[in-house]
Motif scaffolding. Structure first.
Motif, PDB file in Angstrom:
ATOM      1  N   ILE A  83     -38.998  -9.247  29.767  1.00 11.53           N
ATOM      2  CA  ILE A  83     -37.700  -9.217  28.892  1.00 11.53           C
ATOM      3  C   ILE A  83     -37.601  -7.993  28.830  1.00 11.53           C
ATOM      4  CG2 ILE A  83     -36.612  -9.726  26.712  1.00 11.53           C
ATOM      5  CD1 ILE A  83     -37.869 -12.701  27.203  1.00 11.53           C
ATOM      6  N   SER A  84     -38.452  -7.133  27.880  1.00 11.20           N
ATOM      7  CA  SER A  84     -38.387  -5.939  27.477  1.00 11.20           C
ATOM      8  C   SER A  84     -38.019  -4.741  28.495  1.00 11.20           C
ATOM      9  CB  SER A  84     -39.604  -5.337  26.900  1.00 11.20           C
ATOM     10  OG  SER A  84     -39.926  -5.793  25.692  1.00 11.20           O
ATOM     11  N   TYR A  85     -38.611  -5.064  29.859  1.00 12.51           N
ATOM     12  CA  TYR A  85     -38.394  -4.137  30.960  1.00 12.51           C
ATOM     13  C   TYR A  85     -36.959  -4.303  31.335  1.00 12.51           C
ATOM     14  CZ  TYR A  85     -39.116  -2.320  35.773  1.00 12.51           C
ATOM     15  OH  TYR A  85     -38.868  -1.410  36.795  1.00 12.51           O
ATOM     16  N   PHE A  86     -36.345  -5.494  31.749  1.00 12.12           N
ATOM     17  CA  PHE A  86     -35.291  -5.554  32.030  1.00 12.12           C
ATOM     18  C   PHE A  86     -33.897  -5.297  30.989  1.00 12.12           C
ATOM     19  CE2 PHE A  86     -37.594  -8.205  35.435  1.00 12.12           C
ATOM     20  CZ  PHE A  86     -36.982  -7.447  36.486  1.00 12.12           C
ATOM     21  N   ASN A  87     -34.274  -5.510  29.769  1.00 10.08           N
ATOM     22  CA  ASN A  87     -33.399  -5.111  28.684  1.00 10.08           C
ATOM     23  C   ASN A  87     -33.414  -3.736  28.416  1.00 10.08           C
ATOM     24  OD1 ASN A  87     -32.073  -7.424  27.826  1.00 10.08           O
ATOM     25  ND2 ASN A  87     -33.314  -7.670  26.131  1.00 10.08           N
ATOM     26  N   THR A  88     -34.155  -2.881  28.987  1.00  8.09           N
ATOM     27  CA  THR A  88     -34.222  -1.406  28.611  1.00  8.09           C
ATOM     28  C   THR A  88     -32.741  -0.813  29.139  1.00  8.09           C
ATOM     29  OG1 THR A  88     -36.687  -1.304  28.743  1.00  8.09           O
ATOM     30  CG2 THR A  88     -35.391   0.869  29.042  1.00  8.09           C
ATOM     31  N   THR A  89     -32.184  -1.070  30.157  1.00 11.63           N
ATOM     32  CA  THR A  89     -31.099  -0.591  30.363  1.00 11.63           C
ATOM     33  C   THR A  89     -30.171  -0.535  29.391  1.00 11.63           C
ATOM     34  OG1 THR A  89     -31.555  -0.698  32.903  1.00 11.63           O
ATOM     35  CG2 THR A  89     -29.355  -0.345  32.353  1.00 11.63           C
ATOM     36  N   GLU A  90     -29.892  -1.882  29.199  1.00 14.89           N
ATOM     37  CA  GLU A  90     -28.798  -2.133  28.229  1.00 14.89           C
ATOM     38  C   GLU A  90     -29.052  -1.404  26.916  1.00 14.89           C
ATOM     39  OE1 GLU A  90     -25.955  -3.505  28.776  1.00 14.89           O
ATOM     40  OE2 GLU A  90     -26.536  -3.442  30.970  1.00 14.89           O
ATOM     41  N   ARG A  91     -30.367  -1.558  26.341  1.00 13.31           N
ATOM     42  CA  ARG A  91     -30.545  -0.782  25.298  1.00 13.31           C
ATOM     43  C   ARG A  91     -30.267   0.544  25.314  1.00 13.31           C
ATOM     44  NH1 ARG A  91     -35.690  -3.531  25.261  1.00 13.31           N
ATOM     45  NH2 ARG A  91     -36.718  -1.460  25.424  1.00 13.31           N
ATOM     46  N   VAL A  92     -30.585   1.490  26.338  1.00 10.10           N
ATOM     47  CA  VAL A  92     -30.339   2.866  26.400  1.00 10.10           C
ATOM     48  C   VAL A  92     -28.794   3.036  26.408  1.00 10.10           C
ATOM     49  CG1 VAL A  92     -30.272   4.705  28.166  1.00 10.10           C
ATOM     50  CG2 VAL A  92     -32.298   3.470  27.652  1.00 10.10           C
ATOM     51  N   LYS A  93     -27.848   2.040  26.910  1.00  7.42           N
ATOM     52  CA  LYS A  93     -26.564   2.147  27.348  1.00  7.42           C
ATOM     53  C   LYS A  93     -26.012   1.865  25.743  1.00  7.42           C
ATOM     54  CE  LYS A  93     -25.495   0.796  31.995  1.00  7.42           C
ATOM     55  NZ  LYS A  93     -24.850  -0.196  32.547  1.00  7.42           N
ATOM     56  N   LYS A  94     -26.501   1.095  25.002  1.00  6.00           N
ATOM     57  CA  LYS A  94     -25.894   0.641  23.760  1.00  6.00           C
ATOM     58  C   LYS A  94     -26.308   2.075  22.708  1.00  6.00           C
ATOM     59  CE  LYS A  94     -26.478  -2.666  19.912  1.00  6.00           C
ATOM     60  NZ  LYS A  94     -27.008  -3.919  19.500  1.00  6.00           N
ATOM     61  N   SER A  95     -27.126   2.627  23.003  1.00  2.48           N
ATOM     62  CA  SER A  95     -27.871   3.749  22.101  1.00  2.48           C
ATOM     63  C   SER A  95     -26.862   4.845  22.651  1.00  2.48           C
ATOM     64  CB  SER A  95     -29.290   3.951  22.501  1.00  2.48           C
ATOM     65  OG  SER A  95     -29.594   5.257  21.650  1.00  2.48           O
ATOM     66  N   ALA A  96     -26.640   5.086  23.866  1.00  2.00           N
ATOM     67  CA  ALA A  96     -25.749   6.174  24.337  1.00  2.00           C
ATOM     68  C   ALA A  96     -24.459   6.029  23.500  1.00  2.00           C
ATOM     69  CB  ALA A  96     -25.674   6.324  25.678  1.00  2.00           C
ATOM     70  N   LYS A  97     -23.814   4.818  23.587  1.00  2.00           N
ATOM     71  CA  LYS A  97     -22.633   4.480  22.912  1.00  2.00           C
ATOM     72  C   LYS A  97     -22.531   5.014  21.550  1.00  2.00           C
ATOM     73  CE  LYS A  97     -20.670   1.454  26.534  1.00  2.00           C
ATOM     74  NZ  LYS A  97     -20.294   0.220  26.931  1.00  2.00           N
ATOM     75  N   LYS A  98     -23.717   4.387  20.974  1.00  2.00           N
ATOM     76  CA  LYS A  98     -23.646   4.678  19.474  1.00  2.00           C
ATOM     77  C   LYS A  98     -23.469   6.177  18.903  1.00  2.00           C
ATOM     78  CE  LYS A  98     -26.254   3.358  15.506  1.00  2.00           C
ATOM     79  NZ  LYS A  98     -27.694   2.394  15.041  1.00  2.00           N
ATOM     80  N   THR A  99     -24.204   6.925  20.093  1.00  2.00           N
ATOM     81  CA  THR A  99     -24.488   8.303  19.791  1.00  2.00           C
ATOM     82  C   THR A  99     -22.940   9.244  19.781  1.00  2.00           C
ATOM     83  OG1 THR A  99     -26.554   8.629  20.772  1.00  2.00           O
ATOM     84  CG2 THR A  99     -25.342  10.503  20.927  1.00  2.00           C
ATOM     85  N   LEU A 100     -22.112   8.601  20.734  1.00  2.00           N
ATOM     86  CA  LEU A 100     -20.934   8.917  20.849  1.00  2.00           C
ATOM     87  C   LEU A 100     -19.915   8.726  19.408  1.00  2.00           C
ATOM     88  CD1 LEU A 100     -19.936   7.874  24.435  1.00  2.00           C
ATOM     89  CD2 LEU A 100     -20.485  10.203  23.622  1.00  2.00           C
ATOM     90  N   HIS A 101     -20.337   7.984  18.454  1.00  2.00           N
ATOM     91  CA  HIS A 101     -19.496   7.800  17.386  1.00  2.00           C
ATOM     92  C   HIS A 101     -19.608   8.740  16.349  1.00  2.00           C
ATOM     93  CE1 HIS A 101     -17.822   4.007  18.891  1.00  2.00           C
ATOM     94  NE2 HIS A 101     -19.139   3.818  19.250  1.00  2.00           N
ATOM     95  N   GLY A 102     -20.613   9.800  16.591  1.00  2.00           N
ATOM     96  CA  GLY A 102     -20.907  10.855  15.871  1.00  2.00           C
ATOM     97  C   GLY A 102     -20.201  12.005  15.907  1.00  2.00           C
ATOM     98  N   LYS A 103     -19.458  12.681  14.814  1.00  2.00           N
ATOM     99  CA  LYS A 103     -18.408  13.593  15.069  1.00  2.00           C
ATOM    100  C   LYS A 103     -18.931  14.601  15.797  1.00  2.00           C
ATOM    101  CE  LYS A 103     -15.377  13.765  11.145  1.00  2.00           C
ATOM    102  NZ  LYS A 103     -14.933  14.383   9.943  1.00  2.00           N
ATOM    103  N   GLU A 104     -20.152  15.009  15.798  1.00  2.00           N
ATOM    104  CA  GLU A 104     -20.742  16.229  16.590  1.00  2.00           C
ATOM    105  C   GLU A 104     -20.861  15.835  18.139  1.00  2.00           C
ATOM    106  OE1 GLU A 104     -24.198  13.643  15.253  1.00  2.00           O
ATOM    107  OE2 GLU A 104     -22.156  14.349  14.218  1.00  2.00           O
ATOM    108  N   ASN A 105     -20.553  14.449  18.483  1.00  2.00           N
ATOM    109  CA  ASN A 105     -20.651  14.390  19.921  1.00  2.00           C
ATOM    110  C   ASN A 105     -19.212  13.954  20.224  1.00  2.00           C
ATOM    111  OD1 ASN A 105     -23.363  14.838  19.947  1.00  2.00           O
ATOM    112  ND2 ASN A 105     -23.711  12.775  18.763  1.00  2.00           N
ATOM    113  N   GLN A 106     -18.254  14.067  19.538  1.00  2.00           N
ATOM    114  CA  GLN A 106     -16.863  13.753  20.251  1.00  2.00           C
ATOM    115  C   GLN A 106     -16.409  14.411  21.543  1.00  2.00           C
ATOM    116  OE1 GLN A 106     -14.812  10.976  18.919  1.00  2.00           O
ATOM    117  NE2 GLN A 106     -16.960  10.504  18.152  1.00  2.00           N
ATOM    118  N   ASN A 107     -16.946  15.690  21.657  1.00  2.00           N
ATOM    119  CA  ASN A 107     -16.638  16.438  22.563  1.00  2.00           C
ATOM    120  C   ASN A 107     -17.064  16.054  24.108  1.00  2.00           C
ATOM    121  OD1 ASN A 107     -18.994  17.112  21.989  1.00  2.00           O
ATOM    122  ND2 ASN A 107     -19.072  19.030  23.254  1.00  2.00           N
TER     123      ASN A 107
END
Length: 192
Positions: A83-107
């Motif tokens: 479960i952890s192995y196959f969930n990693t891709t989605e966790r990374v994608k979710k984290s990346a999208k969350k990163t985009l919500h910071g003002k410093e990453n809007q560019n």
């Protein structure tokens, strides 16, 4: 030959890039194997401890079948690792999208002008611009949806294949880039 593109990356494009770079890319194979086995071992240890405690509490002096406890621990460990192995891709994608919500990453999602020519790569948006010679491309990877021209191990010039009008144009672009980058940079991914 020269290619000129004007486009904006989407949140999904950014998430796909991050998932590929930190998890899905072929050069991450050893990391993925280590992650799987580390998760498996930790899960087995935890489940063995839990089954032992449950057995001690509920048995009232009578020991349960040790084979059952071992089987339960191994089964839980394997299930947890998978479960952890196959969930990693989605966790990374979710984290990346969350990163985009910071003002410093809007560019990351701003409209970009990208010119790829014999001389190199020019990348510009409203905030900054950069020139790269072909020798600065340290890794090149092609996926189903993107071309990634890495300038270091975690940053790349992302060229979505949706910018091209046909498979022929995609193939010609790939051929052009492959001829320009240093031979050591040529690292092709297959069907990811």
């Amino acid at each position: 030959m020269e290619y000129n593109f004007r486009f904006s990356l989407t949140e999904d494009d950014f998430a796909d890039f991050n998932a590929y770079t930190v998890w899905l890319a072929p050069w991450n194979k050893k990391k993925k194997i280590k992650f799987f086995f580390r998760t498996l071992v930790y899960s087995i240890i935890i489940m063995t401890g839990i089954t032992y405690l449950i057995d001690e509490i509920t048995s009232l002096g009578q020991k349960s079948n040790i084979n059952f406890r071992i089987g339960l621990s191994l089964g839980f460990g394997l299930l947890s690792a998978l479960i952890s192995y196959f969930n990693t891709t989605e966790r990374v994608k979710k984290s990346a999208k969350k990163t985009l919500h910071g003002k410093e990453n809007q560019n990351f999602l701003k409209e970009t002008d990208l010119r790829i020519s014999e001389a190199g790569i020019f990348d510009a948006d409203k905030v900054c611009s950069a020139n790269y010679t072909w020798i600065s491309i340290v890794k090149y990877s092609v996926t189903k949806q993107f071309f990634y021209l890495y300038i270091n191990s975690i940053q790349a010039i992302i060229v979505p294949k949706r910018l091209f009008n046909s498979q022929y144009e995609i193939d010609e672009f790939d051929k052009f880039v492959t001829e320009k980058i240093p031979l050591l940079s040529l690292f092709r991914s297959i069907d990811i």
